[in-house]
Design a protein around this motif. Structure first.
Motif, short mmCIF file in Angstrom:
data_model
loop_
_atom_site.label_atom_id
_atom_site.label_comp_id
_atom_site.label_asym_id
_atom_site.label_seq_id
_atom_site.Cartn_x
_atom_site.Cartn_y
_atom_site.Cartn_z
N ILE A 48 0.61 -1.00 -0.35
CA ILE A 48 -0.30 -0.13 0.23
C ILE A 48 1.10 0.95 -0.06
N LEU A 49 0.96 1.85 -1.21
CA LEU A 49 1.77 3.39 -1.34
C LEU A 49 0.38 4.85 -1.05
N PRO A 50 0.62 4.73 0.99
CA PRO A 50 0.05 6.54 1.12
C PRO A 50 1.10 7.10 0.03
N SER A 51 2.37 7.14 0.22
CA SER A 51 3.43 8.70 0.07
C SER A 51 2.45 8.36 -1.47
N THR A 52 2.51 7.50 -2.31
CA THR A 52 2.11 8.36 -3.76
C THR A 52 0.53 9.04 -4.07
N ALA A 53 0.02 8.52 -2.53
CA ALA A 53 -1.50 9.54 -2.66
C ALA A 53 -0.80 10.92 -2.30
N PRO A 84 7.62 -0.43 -12.80
CA PRO A 84 8.21 -0.87 -11.32
C PRO A 84 9.50 0.11 -11.05
N SER A 85 9.60 0.16 -9.87
CA SER A 85 10.52 0.96 -9.15
C SER A 85 12.04 0.33 -9.65
N GLU A 86 12.87 1.17 -9.58
CA GLU A 86 14.11 0.76 -9.76
C GLU A 86 15.53 2.11 -9.58
N SER A 133 15.87 -0.95 -0.66
CA SER A 133 15.03 -0.44 -0.36
C SER A 133 13.84 -0.07 -1.99
N GLN A 134 15.11 -0.33 -3.29
CA GLN A 134 14.12 -0.69 -4.10
C GLN A 134 13.50 -2.19 -5.08
N ALA A 135 14.04 -2.62 -4.23
CA ALA A 135 14.23 -4.02 -4.26
C ALA A 135 13.42 -4.79 -4.31
N GLU A 136 12.83 -4.07 -2.76
CA GLU A 136 11.46 -5.08 -2.13
C GLU A 136 10.15 -4.27 -2.87
N HIS A 137 10.08 -3.47 -4.18
CA HIS A 137 8.89 -3.18 -4.38
C HIS A 137 8.01 -4.04 -5.04
N GLY A 138 9.23 -4.79 -6.64
CA GLY A 138 8.23 -5.66 -6.60
C GLY A 138 9.08 -6.62 -7.59
N PRO A 189 17.96 5.89 -15.35
CA PRO A 189 17.04 5.48 -13.77
C PRO A 189 16.14 6.26 -13.76
N GLU A 190 15.39 6.14 -13.45
CA GLU A 190 14.03 6.57 -12.26
C GLU A 190 15.10 7.25 -11.16
N HIS A 191 15.77 6.36 -10.35
CA HIS A 191 16.51 6.98 -8.66
C HIS A 191 17.96 6.99 -9.35
N LEU A 192 18.66 8.14 -8.95
CA LEU A 192 19.97 8.40 -9.44
C LEU A 192 20.78 8.23 -7.78
N PRO A 215 19.77 9.11 1.40
CA PRO A 215 18.97 8.38 1.19
C PRO A 215 17.83 8.45 -0.27
N GLU A 216 17.28 7.68 -0.88
CA GLU A 216 16.20 7.36 -1.55
C GLU A 216 15.28 7.46 -0.59
N ALA A 217 14.89 6.56 0.05
CA ALA A 217 13.52 7.16 0.89
C ALA A 217 13.14 7.53 1.43
N GLY A 271 13.11 10.53 -0.25
CA GLY A 271 12.84 11.50 -1.13
C GLY A 271 11.41 10.58 -1.69
N ASP A 272 11.21 9.67 -0.75
CA ASP A 272 10.11 8.92 -1.86
C ASP A 272 8.98 9.28 -0.51
N TYR A 273 8.96 10.00 0.86
CA TYR A 273 8.71 10.12 1.71
C TYR A 273 8.32 11.42 2.75
N THR A 274 9.64 12.15 2.41
CA THR A 274 8.95 13.64 3.14
C THR A 274 9.59 14.51 2.71
N ASN A 291 9.36 15.15 -5.80
CA ASN A 291 8.30 14.20 -6.10
C ASN A 291 8.85 12.48 -6.29
N HIS A 292 7.83 11.82 -6.09
CA HIS A 292 8.59 10.18 -6.29
C HIS A 292 8.10 9.57 -7.65
N THR A 293 7.02 10.00 -7.70
CA THR A 293 6.10 9.49 -9.04
C THR A 293 6.89 10.30 -10.23
#
Ligand SMILES: NC(=O)c1ccc[n+]([C@@H]2O[C@H](COP(=O)([O-])OP(=O)(O)OC[C@H]3O[C@@H](n4cnc5c(N)ncnc54)[C@H](O)[C@@H]3O)[C@@H](O)[C@H]2O)c1
Ligand SMILES: N[C@H](CO)Cc1c[nH]c[nH+]1
Length: 850
Positions: A549-554, A653-655, A675-680, A744-747, A774-776, A778-781, A785-787
């Motif tokens: 679940i990705l509330p952060s994307t909301a 898919p995240s990368e 942290s990105q490998a765990e997405h999917g 890459p999406e994230h460098l 860390p990318e984390a 940027g993913d959250y706080t 934007n993480h999209t």
């Protein structure tokens, strides 16, 4: 020659070892586990001789032989035990100081070698006598740096000099106090030609002859020191192959024939080929597997869109299905012709698999050679699944083969297998291309998404509810939740509310700053051009919810929509099995003023927002990341004129790509990759390791395995790491070139002075500068934007930002002065285009102000 490596070897040393073929390592000086990892990586290209202490348990020695160690060097007592364990004599070198014992061993005749460290003139003479008596195949491994030993290896046929890496050089002109590797090699050669040159067979890495050249001690020295193909032309002196034509050669291995009058140069040939006629070999074209491999590698680069080969490379399930189909047909084939026919088909599809993975048939041959070194053999019974299948094949003999069905590709997970990334040399272009291909790049997913989109377009809510029942396993009464959202559906803990509020505040600050100002410019006297922004009225924001679940994307989608001033903010997210949504998503939707939440996921949610249904608001733009179905549906609807909808970008898919130098903290680097490998399972992570030694790679892999096993999504990580790679490079510039190629999406830059690399960034969704970014965050706080664009689309798309929600409208206002200043030019251009209506619109105004 055996290069004595005083400690575990670094790549440059290994390369020299490879040129000379073998390396002797004393296990007393190195860590057992580290050696096992090294052997797995290098034993295919370098013969390891391992000096093993007597105290080492026998099963450990067997393990060393199993991983590809060429020979173990042991005491005679230990050797006897090894033989009783079934180890054959050609894998054992006996180490003895005792000449009588050596003589007996020589008599036994089957040992791979005897190490005899001669200590004085007397023992040297004894050894020479012993050698004279010996049967042909005995190798004496002689420590050259004992006084007088050089005379032994020169006098004793078959004696192999052991030379310490520290005193050996491949650059004798610079290291004048060291022993020249070329000189040692040439001292073993005898020319049978009047000009004293050595006939040299040039081969590719499959030992296929490319042509014949000649070598001299001088050309061998040049070849070894430059690791390229350098020969002695009989007419023109030293010949640096390819210096003028570009058809250069990388020297992989150098060896001599049985009686020392010819050399083999194994090379990787660049350019059109070895022969001056631009063919691969002077003996004509290769046929069979070699020719097939060349063709397939070419086709991988330029097969036409829609061709069968292209489909094999791009449709995820087609190739595995064909491999299994052909394997089955081979099993069923009866006559020799049928067997040859079916085996050829199977090898064809296997060659495509190899090319796709950056593997060559010579890598396969090296692997077979390694496997032949295994001492411990498995029973070799088939797995139950295949044992059952074989029963079926037998009963079906002489029947028409069945129509194959696409297999379900769920490889069994072996939990004992270490979680390690593939490692490749960043200069190997074919392997780099293969490893940088995204795992989810399959055009087949469009074929799956299209009927879903069409169904929702045609049947609206009814289709939406059915598809939600099918894919998300919940039967809903209504596909939407309209504002105001019921408080009981957004119950969030205070701690999480605080976290969300902080994230929202930072994302809002950064996105509000992007609003920019309207512009107004007088381009010519009396001509004022302006540009002003207006929000897109209705935006559909997709919040993923399949694997996590990705509330952060909301937050990332909703906050900029609010900042931009969009009137209708519609969220869509897959419902949970009880039909509700994650409360945090509802809370955020409420916070940003959303009007509706569509309780659906995947392609059906995208279609519903694109076309609108009875319950779902039709949107003008669809934004947000998602899996392959979401991304494919977004790309489908934006090309449908009837939908009149645009999208932000393909955000799949995240990368992540991390550029790290050898000084970077490996725990940090690994944590970012994971942290990105765990997405999917379809996520991909790439590490570009700058100036990493094999020790650094080993440490990183060990850390990766350790951290991954401690994470709750370790099973997902295993799958994504399986298509993730470490690329080894020797410079930051090269690393950034590869990164820009991958887009890459994230460098993440974990190098010394990371901000210095920013000017070199050409393609990336978002950059994380330095070890503490860390990318984390940027993913959250942090506020960015993480999209972001994935699949390499970062070379043409920006990530979601405030402008993504805006249209920019231009305007102009002209005065009589303006008509006078640009009227004549406008009139002339309109007349040239034959559009006198346009010209007239100018003329009437110019006439009015005459
Ligand atoms: N690029 C970015 O900015 C970014 C940001 C966040 C997340 N992501 C990525 O978003 C993705 C989210 O994917 P997810 O799967 O977790 O959630 P998702 O919400 O994107 O997809 C889940 C939906 O897919 C549909 N679906 C699943 N299997 C299907 C099938 N076989 N046929 C048709 N439809 C099917 C279902 O309807 C389900 O509701 C991840 O890959 C993550 O890495 C990317
Ligand atoms: N890393 C994802 C973008 O590819 C976004 C995300 C959401 N939650 C955690 N991460």
């Amino acid at each position: 020659m055996l290069t004595l490596l005083p400690e575990l070897v670094e790549p440059p040393h290994l390369e020299r070892g490879i040129l000379t073929g073998a390396a002797l390592i004393d296990l007393a000086n190195v860590d057992f586990d580290e050696f096992v990892v090294l052997a797995k990586l290098q034993a295919a290209t370098l013969d390891f001789y391992l000096r093993v202490p007597d105290a080492m348990p026998m099963d450990k020695v067997i393990q060393l032989l199993d991983v590809g160690t060429r020979c173990v060097v042991v005491s005679q007592n230990y050797a006897d035990h090894l033989v009783s364990e079934g180890v054959t004599g050609e894998r054992i070198v006996v180490c003895t100081q005792d000449f009588a014992a050596a003589e007996t061993l020589v008599g036994q005749g089957y040992w791979a070698g005897v190490v005899v460290p001669p200590t004085d003139a007397d023992s040297i003479n004894k050894l020479v006598d012993l050698a004279a008596k010996s049967v042909a195949k005995i190798n004496y491994l002689v420590d050259v740096f004992v006084d007088g030993a050089q005379s032994i290896y020169e006098k004793v046929p078959g004696a192999v000099p052991i030379i310490s890496q520290e005193v050996l050089t491949i650059h004798p002109d610079q290291d004048t106090n060291k022993l020249s590797a070329a000189q040692v090699i040439c001292s073993r050669l005898n020319s049978d030609r009047p000009d004293g040159l050595f006939t040299t067979i040039v081969t590719d890495t499959n030992h296929r002859a490319l042509g014949v050249c000649y070598s001299s001690p001088e050309s061998v020295k040049e070849a070894i020191s430059t690791a390229t193909g350098v020969y002695q032309s009989r007419k023109r002196g030293l010949w640096y192959k390819g210096a003028s034509s570009g058809a250069t050669q990388k020297l992989i291995r150098l060896s001599m024939d049985c009686d020392g009058d010819a050399l083999e140069f194994m090379v990787e040939q660049a350019g059109p080929g070895f022969c001056h006629n631009n063919t691969t070999s002077c003996f004509g074209s290769f046929a069979g597997l070699a020719a097939l491999e060349e063709t397939v590698v070419q086709r991988m680069k330029n097969a036409p869109e829609g061709s069968y080969t292209k489909r094999l490379f791009t449709e995820q399930k087609l190739l595995p299905a064909k491999i299994m189909e052909e394997a089955e047909e081979l099993c069923e084939a009866q006559s020799p012709e049928e067997v040859a026919w079916e085996a050829a088909d199977l090898l064809y599809f296997a060659t495509i698999k190899l090319a796709q993975s950056g593997v060559s048939w010579s890598d396969v041959a090296a692997n077979l050679d390694l496997k032949s070194r295994k001492v411990t053999r498995r029973k070799g019974d088939a797995k139950p699944k295949w044992a059952e299948a074989t029963k079926e094949i037998k009963t079906k003999e002489n029947q028409a083969p069945p129509t194959p069905t696409a297999p379900v590709l769920e490889p069994k997970v072996d939990e004992s297998t270490p979680i390690h990334m593939g490692v490749i040399d960043g200069t190997n272009t074919t392997a780099v291309e293969a490893s940088l291909r995204r795992p989810a790049q399959s055009s087949g997913v469009f074929d799956l998404a299209k009927p879903i989109v069409a169904d929702v377009c045609a049947r609206g809510d009814e289709a939406l509810l059915e598809l939600t029942a099918k894919f998300d396993k919940v039967q809903l009464k209504s596909p939407v939740l309209n504002a105001p959202f019921p408080p009981e559906l957004m119950q969030v803990s205070d701690e999480l509310k605080d976290a969300i509020d902080l994230a929202v505040a930072n994302v809002e600050k950064f996105h509000a700053a992007q609003l920019g100002k309207d512009i107004s410019v007088e381009t010519a006297p009396g001509v004022v051009c302006s540009r002003f922004a207006r929000p897109i009225a209705r935006v559909g924001l997709y919040v993923p919810g399949g694997t996590a679940i990705l509330p952060s994307t909301a937050i990332m989608l909703g906050v900029p929509a609010k900042v931009a001033g969009c009137k209708d903010i519609v969220f869509a997210s897959p419902p949970r099995h009880d039909g509700t949504l994650t409360p945090e998503v509802v809370y955020i939707a409420h916070k940003v003023g959303a009007s509706q939440i569509v309780l659906a996921g995947g392609a059906q949610a995208v279609a519903a927002m694109a076309y609108g249904t009875k319950s779902v608001t039709k949107c003008d733009k669809i934004l947000g990341p998602g899996n392959q179905f979401v991304t494919a549906a977004k790309m489908i609807v934006q090309t449908d004129l009837n939908a009149q909808v645009s999208i932000d970008m393909p955000a799949g898919p995240s990368e992540v790509l991390v550029v790290a130098d050898a000084k970077a903290n490996k725990a940090f680097v690994v944590s970012d990759l994971l942290s990105q490998a765990e997405h999917g399972a379809d996520s991909q992570v790439i590490l570009i390791a700058v100036n990493y030694s094999s020790q650094d790679v080993l440490e990183l892999q060990t850390e990766l395995d350790k951290q991954a096993r401690a994470l709750s999504r370790v099973d997902v990580i295993r799958k994504s790491i399986a298509h993730s790679t470490i690329l080894l490079t020797s410079s930051l510039e090269e690393a950034m070139k590869l990164s820009n190629q991958y887009a890459p999406e994230h460098l993440i830059l974990q190098v010394e002075n990371p901000s210095k690399l920013l000017p070199l960034v050409e393609n990336a969704g978002s950059v994380f500068v330095g070890a503490l970014s860390p990318e984390a965050c940027g993913d959250y706080t942090s506020g960015t934007n993480h999209t972001l664009p994935t699949y390499g689309y970062a070379n043409q798309y920006s990530g979601v930002n405030t402008s993504t929600y805006l249209k920019h409208i231009t305007s102009q206002e002209l005065t009589p002065e303006g008509i006078a200043s640009i009227g004549p030019a406008t009139y002339a251009l309109a007349m040239r285009e034959g559009l006198d209506g346009h010209a007239n619109a100018i003329k009437v105004r110019m006439n009015a102000f005459k």
